[in-house]
Enzyme design. Sequence first.
Site, PDB file in Angstrom:
ATOM      1  N   ASP A  44     -69.817 -52.340 -12.775  1.00  0.00           N
ATOM      2  CA  ASP A  44     -70.276 -53.113 -13.926  1.00  0.00           C
ATOM      3  C   ASP A  44     -70.604 -54.559 -13.561  1.00  0.00           C
ATOM      4  OD1 ASP A  44     -70.101 -50.992 -15.645  1.00  0.00           O
ATOM      5  OD2 ASP A  44     -68.164 -51.540 -16.464  1.00  0.00           O
ATOM      6  N   LYS A  86     -74.043 -54.459 -18.077  1.00  0.00           N
ATOM      7  CA  LYS A  86     -74.459 -54.569 -19.469  1.00  0.00           C
ATOM      8  C   LYS A  86     -74.296 -56.011 -19.932  1.00  0.00           C
ATOM      9  CE  LYS A  86     -72.912 -49.898 -20.668  1.00  0.00           C
ATOM     10  NZ  LYS A  86     -71.957 -49.109 -21.474  1.00  0.00           N
ATOM     11  N   MET A 112     -65.049 -60.986 -25.871  1.00  0.00           N
ATOM     12  CA  MET A 112     -66.472 -60.940 -26.224  1.00  0.00           C
ATOM     13  C   MET A 112     -66.741 -61.590 -27.591  1.00  0.00           C
ATOM     14  SD  MET A 112     -66.930 -56.951 -25.056  1.00  0.00           S
ATOM     15  CE  MET A 112     -65.407 -56.483 -25.925  1.00  0.00           C
TER      16      MET A 112
END
Length: 253
Positions: free
Chosen positions: A34, A56, A169
């Site tokens: 990732d 991502k 996030m």
Amino acid sequence: MAKVYLVGAGPGDPELITVKGMKTIAKADVLLYDRLVNEELLQYASPGTKFIYCGKMPDQHTLKQEEINDLLCYYARQGKVVTRLKGGDPFIFGRGGEEAAVLYKEGIDFEIVPGITSGAAAPAYAGIPLTHRELSSSVTFVSGVDPNQDTVEYWTDLAKHKGTLCIYMGVKKFPYTCEQLTKYGMDPDLPVAIIHWGTTSEQKTITGTLATIQNKLHLIANPSMIVIGEVVRLREQLQWFEKTQLSAVSSAI
């Protein structure tokens, strides 16, 4: 023998991966990694390992989750050892549970290798203990991008929380988060820290309160960990990593 390892790479500092996690890198035939994985870890893979980047960003995915799931199954069915390397811990906002469920459904052997989540590591590197006998006896981890959380019940429960609150996030929506938390009863003077790229050489921390932190948000960006609670006050005494980084830069000059 075919197997898929769902591995937590830790929060960014490559030395914080577990010994077991490092071994899964070395034995991988195929390694899917990732965006938040420190790429220094890839050098420990064996010659001939196939690397697949699955990074991502908000509204910008190299591969969709369904495509990642398909790749895990595809290479495992070819008899490969597959290591799925994720930032932090695969079962804490890492979608590891979803991937494991797919592997189970498809009858593919898998193993979970936990990692150090940024919710614990970033505050530690910023000098903020998540628990403290006098200040906090509980910790809550929440996602700042969960579309199902915007309810009166959610904000009421969160605002009443008396321990430490860690938000993953959550920078983009943090002004709204502050507004909702104070609206439903959280003290606007409660300390807040936002830690950018925690545990790495790019670590940067801003502090304030629920009422004032929005004035500093232009100084920070994702990826960042948000910590809310009285324990943030201890940073003034306990911050160590950023001082070390500053000393290293001063020495180099």
